[in-house]
Write a protein that holds these residues in place. Structure first.
Motif, PDB file in Angstrom:
ATOM      1  N   UNK A 166       1.044  -1.035   0.127  1.00 43.36           N
ATOM      2  CA  UNK A 166      -0.070   0.367   0.184  1.00 43.36           C
ATOM      3  C   UNK A 166       0.607   1.719  -0.135  1.00 43.36           C
ATOM      4  N   UNK A 167       0.022   2.232  -0.420  1.00 44.65           N
ATOM      5  CA  UNK A 167       1.253   3.589  -0.249  1.00 44.65           C
ATOM      6  C   UNK A 167       0.596   4.916   0.041  1.00 44.65           C
ATOM      7  N   UNK A 168       0.899   5.510   0.687  1.00 43.98           N
ATOM      8  CA  UNK A 168       1.077   6.826   1.219  1.00 43.98           C
ATOM      9  C   UNK A 168       1.974   7.503   0.039  1.00 43.98           C
ATOM     10  N   UNK A 169       0.917   9.165  -0.658  1.00 46.81           N
ATOM     11  CA  UNK A 169       1.969   9.950  -0.902  1.00 46.81           C
ATOM     12  C   UNK A 169       0.885  11.853  -1.049  1.00 46.81           C
ATOM     13  N   UNK A 170       2.271  12.280  -0.792  1.00 44.31           N
ATOM     14  CA  UNK A 170       1.706  13.575  -1.244  1.00 44.31           C
ATOM     15  C   UNK A 170       0.577  14.183   0.699  1.00 44.31           C
ATOM     16  N   UNK A 171      -0.251  14.940   0.722  1.00 43.87           N
ATOM     17  CA  UNK A 171      -0.868  14.868   1.528  1.00 43.87           C
ATOM     18  C   UNK A 171      -0.765  13.914   2.134  1.00 43.87           C
ATOM     19  N   UNK A 172      -1.356  13.044   1.993  1.00 41.34           N
ATOM     20  CA  UNK A 172      -1.811  11.264   2.519  1.00 41.34           C
ATOM     21  C   UNK A 172      -0.330  11.302   3.854  1.00 41.34           C
ATOM     22  N   UNK A 173       0.322  12.177   2.918  1.00 42.49           N
ATOM     23  CA  UNK A 173       2.034  11.127   4.008  1.00 42.49           C
ATOM     24  C   UNK A 173       2.006  11.722   4.952  1.00 42.49           C
ATOM     25  N   UNK A 174       1.842  11.137   6.022  1.00 42.84           N
ATOM     26  CA  UNK A 174       2.181  11.845   7.144  1.00 42.84           C
ATOM     27  C   UNK A 174       3.573  12.057   7.462  1.00 42.84           C
ATOM     28  N   UNK A 175       4.475  11.366   7.323  1.00 40.83           N
ATOM     29  CA  UNK A 175       5.886  12.231   7.465  1.00 40.83           C
ATOM     30  C   UNK A 175       6.275  13.117   5.966  1.00 40.83           C
ATOM     31  N   UNK A 176       5.776  13.429   5.181  1.00 39.85           N
ATOM     32  CA  UNK A 176       5.710  14.863   4.716  1.00 39.85           C
ATOM     33  C   UNK A 176       4.824  16.497   4.989  1.00 39.85           C
ATOM     34  N   UNK A 177       6.057  17.568   5.333  1.00 38.61           N
ATOM     35  CA  UNK A 177       5.089  18.456   5.398  1.00 38.61           C
ATOM     36  C   UNK A 177       5.952  19.349   4.577  1.00 38.61           C
ATOM     37  N   UNK A 178       4.575  19.740   3.564  1.00 32.61           N
ATOM     38  CA  UNK A 178       5.230  20.549   1.667  1.00 32.61           C
ATOM     39  C   UNK A 178       4.779  22.258   3.582  1.00 32.61           C
ATOM     40  N   UNK A 179       6.003  22.567   2.504  1.00 31.34           N
ATOM     41  CA  UNK A 179       6.291  24.090   3.116  1.00 31.34           C
ATOM     42  C   UNK A 179       5.283  24.688   2.961  1.00 31.34           C
ATOM     43  N   UNK A 197       2.138  -5.189   7.206  1.00 25.68           N
ATOM     44  CA  UNK A 197       1.542  -4.317   6.321  1.00 25.68           C
ATOM     45  C   UNK A 197       3.171  -3.408   5.857  1.00 25.68           C
ATOM     46  N   UNK A 198       3.655  -4.637   4.738  1.00 22.48           N
ATOM     47  CA  UNK A 198       4.797  -3.035   4.187  1.00 22.48           C
ATOM     48  C   UNK A 198       3.914  -2.113   3.370  1.00 22.48           C
ATOM     49  N   UNK A 199       4.583  -1.051   3.966  1.00 22.83           N
ATOM     50  CA  UNK A 199       3.857   0.185   3.539  1.00 22.83           C
ATOM     51  C   UNK A 199       4.953   1.446   2.827  1.00 22.83           C
ATOM     52  N   UNK A 231      13.192  16.361  -5.819  1.00 23.14           N
ATOM     53  CA  UNK A 231      13.644  14.826  -5.721  1.00 23.14           C
ATOM     54  C   UNK A 231      12.338  13.872  -4.833  1.00 23.14           C
ATOM     55  N   UNK A 232      12.123  12.967  -5.452  1.00 31.86           N
ATOM     56  CA  UNK A 232      11.130  11.861  -5.087  1.00 31.86           C
ATOM     57  C   UNK A 232      11.915  10.970  -4.023  1.00 31.86           C
ATOM     58  N   UNK A 233      11.061  10.640  -2.819  1.00 33.85           N
ATOM     59  CA  UNK A 233      11.726  10.491  -2.079  1.00 33.85           C
ATOM     60  C   UNK A 233      10.802   9.493  -1.715  1.00 33.85           C
ATOM     61  N   UNK A 234      11.083   7.574  -0.519  1.00 34.36           N
ATOM     62  CA  UNK A 234      10.519   6.637  -0.904  1.00 34.36           C
ATOM     63  C   UNK A 234      10.515   5.939   0.271  1.00 34.36           C
ATOM     64  N   UNK A 235       9.665   5.848   1.911  1.00 29.18           N
ATOM     65  CA  UNK A 235      10.285   6.035   2.784  1.00 29.18           C
ATOM     66  C   UNK A 235       9.164   4.399   3.212  1.00 29.18           C
ATOM     67  N   UNK A 236      10.487   2.920   3.539  1.00 25.77           N
ATOM     68  CA  UNK A 236       8.647   1.816   3.795  1.00 25.77           C
ATOM     69  C   UNK A 236       9.063   1.504   5.393  1.00 25.77           C
ATOM     70  N   UNK A 237       7.673   1.206   5.433  1.00 25.66           N
ATOM     71  CA  UNK A 237       7.258   1.193   6.861  1.00 25.66           C
ATOM     72  C   UNK A 237       6.573   0.069   6.700  1.00 25.66           C
ATOM     73  N   UNK A 238       5.662  -0.392   8.225  1.00 22.60           N
ATOM     74  CA  UNK A 238       5.140  -1.700   8.301  1.00 22.60           C
ATOM     75  C   UNK A 238       3.683  -0.674   8.825  1.00 22.60           C
ATOM     76  N   UNK A 239       1.900  -1.020   8.402  1.00 16.79           N
ATOM     77  CA  UNK A 239       1.372  -0.673   8.733  1.00 16.79           C
ATOM     78  C   UNK A 239       0.713  -1.769   9.224  1.00 16.79           C
TER      79      UNK A 239
END
Length: 456
Positions: free
Chosen positions: A39-52, A343-345, A323-331
């Motif tokens: 499963x994938x979380x990107x953009x505003x749904x990504x909790x680790x990403x803070x748009x300036x 689940x790998x996320x 840049x494009x960043x990909x972070x892998x965690x566990x959901x």
């Protein structure tokens, strides 16, 4: 009769081709879906990403510059609760300006992203001024009065600060000496009797000199409207620079000397990128905060290969580029039987200037530069941290696993796993799309090229 059959046959042929196309589409989609098992979380749904543009809150702003603070990490996601007591502050100012003297109830680790600064720390036994340029960093201890000058005639000053509050978790306050439109002087909080006794002067004189409460129209009104960032005259700047040091000789103490990340020998370096880093073991200021500091340059099309930090939580700030960043965690998903199913996320984002991204400890991450880029990284909980790469020739943790174990861990025999792991001859930074470039190169010699070769 013959004429009627031709359209019918044509129609049947079209339907047959259409059915093949649909069948191929279904097979292709099923193949794609079977390969895309995470499963994938990107953009505003990504909790680790803070748009300036979205997640910074403005504290002060006027025509000469601004100060912004990033939203609390722990409010964005429970996965960042251990960052509750860390805040990120961004400061920008135009040429020939001054950030007025103040102190805060937080330790600051200040880093110059671009431009030049004169930073002056003031203590009861004296003051110390240093000229800081891109890559310079310095700790400002909580309660230390300081002011900041942009002495350049043309270039804006950009600074990022890691703030560690000392009174309340996640919250800090700036105490300014000056009374401006943006805030009152903290001295105004004292009573008339305290002020008169402390300064041995009449309250009217104190108000006129320190707060501009009398005669504002003649001299105080304009000053109050300027806010906490004000314009300097050229002769004032010359005088301030005259007392500043442009080297890292002893300042107030060895604990307070500025240091430059980019003057250090890179920890990792090749034609695709380089990483400069200073750890707590090598610097007393960083040791006090238990933080490492990194500056990473990646060329367009370069890839910082998958890696993870053993215990450090990294706060990444993009200085320039994309840049494009990909972070892998566990959901985590709770089942009806209250059992945990992991689940790998994948958490992905498109990063640009001033964006912030948090990389939790043990979460593998990879960064693909879509333009020449530079980012700064604060590593929290850095003491004895180990960076583990998952690919490449050097520092590859997978390559240290015995073949007998690899034989049981992967579907292919251990020898084939070792061969695959050892295939990459580079380390740390690589070309992000070597296979695609090779295919495009072969494609130029495809059927059309062969036909043209026979004609010419």
């Amino acid at each position: 009769m013959m004429r009627a059959r031709v359209p019918l046959l044509l129609l049947l042929g079209i339907l047959f081709l259409a059915s093949l196309s649909v069948s191929f589409g279904i097979v292709h989609r099923e193949h794609h879906e079977s390969r895309e098992e995470v499963s994938v979380s990107s953009g505003k749904n990504n909790p680790f990403y803070f748009n300036s543009d979205r997640w910074f809150r403005t504290l002060y702003r006027n025509e000469w510059g601004h100060i912004r603070v990033l939203q609390r990490f722990d409010q964005r996601s429970k996965q960042m609760q251990n960052l509750e007591n860390y805040r990120v502050v961004e400061f920008q100012s135009k040429p020939n300006t001054l950030l007025l003297p103040h102190h805060a109830d937080a330790d600051f680790l200040l880093v110059v992203l671009s431009g030049k600064a004169v930073l002056t720390l003031v203590n009861p036994d004296g003051r110390d001024s240093n000229i800081l340029e891109q890559g310079h960093a310095q700790k400002i201890p909580a309660g230390t009065t300081f002011f900041l000058v942009n002495p350049d005639d043309n270039e804006n000053l950009r600074i990022i600060k890691l703030a560690v509050p000392v009174n309340n978790p996640h919250r800090f306050q700036d105490f300014f000496l000056s009374s401006t439109e943006a805030q009152q002087s903290y001295l105004q909080g004292f009573s008339k009797n305290i002020l008169e006794a402390s300064f041995d002067s009449d309250i009217k004189e104190i108000n006129r000199v320190l707060f501009g409460e009398e005669g504002q129209q003649q001299q105080g009104q304009e000053s109050q409207q300027e806010g906490v960032i004000v314009e300097l005259k050229r002769e004032q700047i010359r005088e301030l620079i005259r007392h500043a040091k442009s080297n890292s000789k002893k300042a107030l103490s060895s604990q307070n000397e500025p240091f430059n990340l980019r003057n250090q020998k890179p920890v990792y370096s090749n034609r695709f990128g380089r990483l400069h880093e200073i750890t707590p073991e090598k610097n007393p200021q960083l040791r006090d905060l238990d933080v490492f500091l990194s500056s990473v340059d990646i060329k367009e099309g370069g890839l910082l290969m998958p890696n993870y930090n053993s215990k450090a939580i990294v706060i990444l700030v993009v200085n320039e580029g994309e840049a494009n960043i990909e972070l892998v965690g566990l959901k985590e998903q709770q089942q009806q039987q209250q059992e945990e199913n992991w689940e790998v996320h994948r958490y992905s984002a498109e990063l640009s200037e001033d964006d912030v991204f948090v990389i939790p400890a043990a979460y593998p991450v990879a960064i693909n530069a879509t333009s020449n880029m530079n980012f700064l990284a604060f590593g929290i909980n850095a003491e004895n941290n180990q960076r583990n790469f998952l690919a490449g020739e050097k520092d590859n943790v997978i390559s240290e696993i015995p073949t007998e174990v690899l034989d049981l861990a992967f579907p292919a025999p251990g020898e084939k796993v070792v061969k695959l792991i050892n295939k990459q001859s580079l380390s740390y930074f690589v070309d992000a799309q070597p296979q695609q470039k090779e295919e495009r190169s072969k494609g130029r010699k495809g059927p059309l090229s062969s036909i043209l070769d026979t004609l010419y």
